[in-house]
Design a protein around this motif. Sequence first.
Motif, PDB file in Angstrom:
ATOM      1  N   SER A   9     -43.267  65.684 -26.268  1.00  0.00           N
ATOM      2  CA  SER A   9     -42.964  66.424 -25.043  1.00  0.00           C
ATOM      3  C   SER A   9     -44.241  67.155 -24.649  1.00  0.00           C
ATOM      4  CB  SER A   9     -41.830  67.416 -25.302  1.00  0.00           C
ATOM      5  OG  SER A   9     -42.269  68.466 -26.143  1.00  0.00           O
ATOM      6  N   PRO A  10     -44.261  67.796 -23.491  1.00  0.00           N
ATOM      7  CA  PRO A  10     -45.461  68.543 -23.128  1.00  0.00           C
ATOM      8  C   PRO A  10     -45.823  69.639 -24.131  1.00  0.00           C
ATOM      9  CG  PRO A  10     -44.110  68.188 -21.193  1.00  0.00           C
ATOM     10  CD  PRO A  10     -43.306  67.723 -22.389  1.00  0.00           C
ATOM     11  N   GLU A  11     -44.826  70.210 -24.794  1.00  0.00           N
ATOM     12  CA  GLU A  11     -45.066  71.298 -25.739  1.00  0.00           C
ATOM     13  C   GLU A  11     -45.336  70.817 -27.168  1.00  0.00           C
ATOM     14  OE1 GLU A  11     -41.997  71.168 -24.005  1.00  0.00           O
ATOM     15  OE2 GLU A  11     -42.901  72.189 -22.311  1.00  0.00           O
ATOM     16  N   LEU A  12     -45.004  69.557 -27.446  1.00  0.00           N
ATOM     17  CA  LEU A  12     -45.141  69.029 -28.805  1.00  0.00           C
ATOM     18  C   LEU A  12     -45.534  67.549 -28.751  1.00  0.00           C
ATOM     19  CD1 LEU A  12     -44.763  69.495 -31.885  1.00  0.00           C
ATOM     20  CD2 LEU A  12     -42.429  68.689 -31.584  1.00  0.00           C
ATOM     21  N   LEU A  13     -46.789  67.277 -29.066  1.00  0.00           N
ATOM     22  CA  LEU A  13     -47.273  65.901 -29.111  1.00  0.00           C
ATOM     23  C   LEU A  13     -46.943  65.339 -30.483  1.00  0.00           C
ATOM     24  CD1 LEU A  13     -50.790  66.457 -27.510  1.00  0.00           C
ATOM     25  CD2 LEU A  13     -48.609  65.973 -26.365  1.00  0.00           C
ATOM     26  N   ALA A  14     -46.331  64.181 -30.509  1.00  0.00           N
ATOM     27  CA  ALA A  14     -45.927  63.584 -31.783  1.00  0.00           C
ATOM     28  C   ALA A  14     -46.445  62.152 -31.844  1.00  0.00           C
ATOM     29  CB  ALA A  14     -44.407  63.615 -31.924  1.00  0.00           C
ATOM     30  N   ILE A  15     -47.224  61.868 -32.888  1.00  0.00           N
ATOM     31  CA  ILE A  15     -47.741  60.513 -33.072  1.00  0.00           C
ATOM     32  C   ILE A  15     -47.510  60.054 -34.498  1.00  0.00           C
ATOM     33  CG2 ILE A  15     -49.468  60.633 -31.231  1.00  0.00           C
ATOM     34  CD1 ILE A  15     -51.585  61.158 -33.327  1.00  0.00           C
ATOM     35  N   ARG A  16     -47.288  58.767 -34.632  1.00  0.00           N
ATOM     36  CA  ARG A  16     -47.146  58.134 -35.941  1.00  0.00           C
ATOM     37  C   ARG A  16     -48.402  57.293 -36.151  1.00  0.00           C
ATOM     38  NH1 ARG A  16     -42.321  56.241 -35.454  1.00  0.00           N
ATOM     39  NH2 ARG A  16     -41.411  57.938 -36.645  1.00  0.00           N
ATOM     40  N   VAL A  17     -48.957  57.379 -37.337  1.00  0.00           N
ATOM     41  CA  VAL A  17     -50.142  56.624 -37.706  1.00  0.00           C
ATOM     42  C   VAL A  17     -49.730  55.655 -38.803  1.00  0.00           C
ATOM     43  CG1 VAL A  17     -52.502  56.787 -38.518  1.00  0.00           C
ATOM     44  CG2 VAL A  17     -51.519  58.679 -37.238  1.00  0.00           C
ATOM     45  N   SER A  18     -50.038  54.376 -38.622  1.00  0.00           N
ATOM     46  CA  SER A  18     -49.655  53.402 -39.636  1.00  0.00           C
ATOM     47  C   SER A  18     -50.782  52.405 -39.877  1.00  0.00           C
ATOM     48  CB  SER A  18     -48.377  52.664 -39.227  1.00  0.00           C
ATOM     49  OG  SER A  18     -48.586  51.953 -38.033  1.00  0.00           O
ATOM     50  N   GLY A  19     -50.733  51.818 -41.042  1.00  0.00           N
ATOM     51  CA  GLY A  19     -51.742  50.826 -41.406  1.00  0.00           C
ATOM     52  C   GLY A  19     -53.116  51.434 -41.523  1.00  0.00           C
ATOM     53  N   ARG A  20     -54.102  50.666 -41.099  1.00  0.00           N
ATOM     54  CA  ARG A  20     -55.489  51.128 -41.098  1.00  0.00           C
ATOM     55  C   ARG A  20     -55.922  51.305 -39.649  1.00  0.00           C
ATOM     56  NH1 ARG A  20     -57.918  51.029 -45.827  1.00  0.00           N
ATOM     57  NH2 ARG A  20     -60.008  50.843 -44.954  1.00  0.00           N
ATOM     58  N   LEU A  21     -56.605  52.400 -39.367  1.00  0.00           N
ATOM     59  CA  LEU A  21     -57.041  52.686 -38.009  1.00  0.00           C
ATOM     60  C   LEU A  21     -58.426  52.116 -37.749  1.00  0.00           C
ATOM     61  CD1 LEU A  21     -55.885  56.386 -37.586  1.00  0.00           C
ATOM     62  CD2 LEU A  21     -54.792  54.304 -36.716  1.00  0.00           C
ATOM     63  N   SER A  22     -58.579  51.550 -36.556  1.00  0.00           N
ATOM     64  CA  SER A  22     -59.865  51.010 -36.126  1.00  0.00           C
ATOM     65  C   SER A  22     -60.412  51.868 -34.988  1.00  0.00           C
ATOM     66  CB  SER A  22     -59.692  49.573 -35.637  1.00  0.00           C
ATOM     67  OG  SER A  22     -58.943  49.565 -34.431  1.00  0.00           O
ATOM     68  N   LYS A  23     -61.658  51.644 -34.671  1.00  0.00           N
ATOM     69  CA  LYS A  23     -62.270  52.343 -33.534  1.00  0.00           C
ATOM     70  C   LYS A  23     -61.507  52.009 -32.250  1.00  0.00           C
ATOM     71  CE  LYS A  23     -66.814  53.463 -31.746  1.00  0.00           C
ATOM     72  NZ  LYS A  23     -68.238  53.208 -31.819  1.00  0.00           N
ATOM     73  N   ALA A  24     -61.010  50.779 -32.134  1.00  0.00           N
ATOM     74  CA  ALA A  24     -60.239  50.372 -30.957  1.00  0.00           C
ATOM     75  C   ALA A  24     -58.925  51.159 -30.846  1.00  0.00           C
ATOM     76  CB  ALA A  24     -59.951  48.871 -31.003  1.00  0.00           C
ATOM     77  N   ASP A  25     -58.316  51.498 -31.976  1.00  0.00           N
ATOM     78  CA  ASP A  25     -57.101  52.317 -31.944  1.00  0.00           C
ATOM     79  C   ASP A  25     -57.397  53.672 -31.310  1.00  0.00           C
ATOM     80  OD1 ASP A  25     -55.326  50.488 -33.234  1.00  0.00           O
ATOM     81  OD2 ASP A  25     -56.176  51.053 -35.177  1.00  0.00           O
ATOM     82  N   TYR A  26     -58.533  54.262 -31.658  1.00  0.00           N
ATOM     83  CA  TYR A  26     -58.908  55.546 -31.077  1.00  0.00           C
ATOM     84  C   TYR A  26     -59.207  55.415 -29.588  1.00  0.00           C
ATOM     85  CZ  TYR A  26     -58.833  57.690 -35.619  1.00  0.00           C
ATOM     86  OH  TYR A  26     -58.406  58.179 -36.832  1.00  0.00           O
ATOM     87  N   ALA A  27     -59.791  54.285 -29.187  1.00  0.00           N
ATOM     88  CA  ALA A  27     -60.074  54.058 -27.766  1.00  0.00           C
ATOM     89  C   ALA A  27     -58.783  54.027 -26.949  1.00  0.00           C
ATOM     90  CB  ALA A  27     -60.848  52.753 -27.580  1.00  0.00           C
ATOM     91  N   ARG A  66     -64.610  63.336 -34.594  1.00  0.00           N
ATOM     92  CA  ARG A  66     -65.110  63.779 -33.284  1.00  0.00           C
ATOM     93  C   ARG A  66     -63.994  64.351 -32.437  1.00  0.00           C
ATOM     94  NH1 ARG A  66     -66.852  61.123 -28.076  1.00  0.00           N
ATOM     95  NH2 ARG A  66     -65.526  59.429 -28.756  1.00  0.00           N
ATOM     96  N   PHE A  67     -62.851  63.669 -32.392  1.00  0.00           N
ATOM     97  CA  PHE A  67     -61.717  64.188 -31.623  1.00  0.00           C
ATOM     98  C   PHE A  67     -61.280  65.539 -32.186  1.00  0.00           C
ATOM     99  CE2 PHE A  67     -57.249  64.974 -30.937  1.00  0.00           C
ATOM    100  CZ  PHE A  67     -57.186  64.895 -29.558  1.00  0.00           C
ATOM    101  N   GLY A  68     -61.157  65.622 -33.500  1.00  0.00           N
ATOM    102  CA  GLY A  68     -60.720  66.869 -34.122  1.00  0.00           C
ATOM    103  C   GLY A  68     -61.647  68.030 -33.826  1.00  0.00           C
ATOM    104  N   LEU A  69     -62.948  67.797 -33.881  1.00  0.00           N
ATOM    105  CA  LEU A  69     -63.898  68.869 -33.613  1.00  0.00           C
ATOM    106  C   LEU A  69     -63.967  69.209 -32.124  1.00  0.00           C
ATOM    107  CD1 LEU A  69     -66.733  67.885 -36.106  1.00  0.00           C
ATOM    108  CD2 LEU A  69     -65.108  69.784 -36.290  1.00  0.00           C
ATOM    109  N   THR A  70     -63.854  68.203 -31.262  1.00  0.00           N
ATOM    110  CA  THR A  70     -63.877  68.440 -29.815  1.00  0.00           C
ATOM    111  C   THR A  70     -62.684  69.278 -29.377  1.00  0.00           C
ATOM    112  OG1 THR A  70     -65.030  66.360 -29.434  1.00  0.00           O
ATOM    113  CG2 THR A  70     -63.872  67.314 -27.550  1.00  0.00           C
ATOM    114  N   HIS A  71     -61.533  69.025 -29.973  1.00  0.00           N
ATOM    115  CA  HIS A  71     -60.287  69.697 -29.552  1.00  0.00           C
ATOM    116  C   HIS A  71     -59.785  70.686 -30.597  1.00  0.00           C
ATOM    117  CE1 HIS A  71     -59.869  67.346 -25.941  1.00  0.00           C
ATOM    118  NE2 HIS A  71     -60.137  66.252 -26.637  1.00  0.00           N
ATOM    119  N   ARG A  72     -60.665  71.184 -31.432  1.00  0.00           N
ATOM    120  CA  ARG A  72     -60.239  72.020 -32.553  1.00  0.00           C
ATOM    121  C   ARG A  72     -59.536  73.305 -32.151  1.00  0.00           C
ATOM    122  NH1 ARG A  72     -64.691  75.368 -35.102  1.00  0.00           N
ATOM    123  NH2 ARG A  72     -65.968  75.949 -33.342  1.00  0.00           N
ATOM    124  N   GLY A  73     -59.692  73.757 -30.922  1.00  0.00           N
ATOM    125  CA  GLY A  73     -58.992  74.953 -30.470  1.00  0.00           C
ATOM    126  C   GLY A  73     -57.973  74.674 -29.390  1.00  0.00           C
TER     127      GLY A  73
END
Length: 125
Positions: A9-27, A66-73
Amino acid sequence: MFEIMTESSPELLAIRVSGRLSKADYARIIPWLDEQLARHPHPAMVVDMRDFHGWDGAGALFEDARFGLTHRGDLRRVAMIGDRTWQSWLATLFAPFMKTELRYFERAEVERAWDWARGPVRAAP
């Protein structure tokens, strides 16, 4: 791969991570996350990593950091749900670099993780 969970929802972002992540997944996921953060400042986040097995190479791991540090706050708090010891260590490693509350929950603590993510942020000392 990343999957946006139906509980998002707008107040709670929820994602599931599965398998192995690639650079394309982040894109694919980062533009969605950037859009959500631009529209709805400081949501909480739940990251369900119970079927996550790591990254396919340094490029994917770099995108994660990079995402974590960019959006750390930009997030109110982050609940990570996992079932592997290294995932707990990962949360412990990243926590000092975040300007948000970050907490790791074991598989048996799923409901507690969701309740915590929806709860209020503690006052700064």
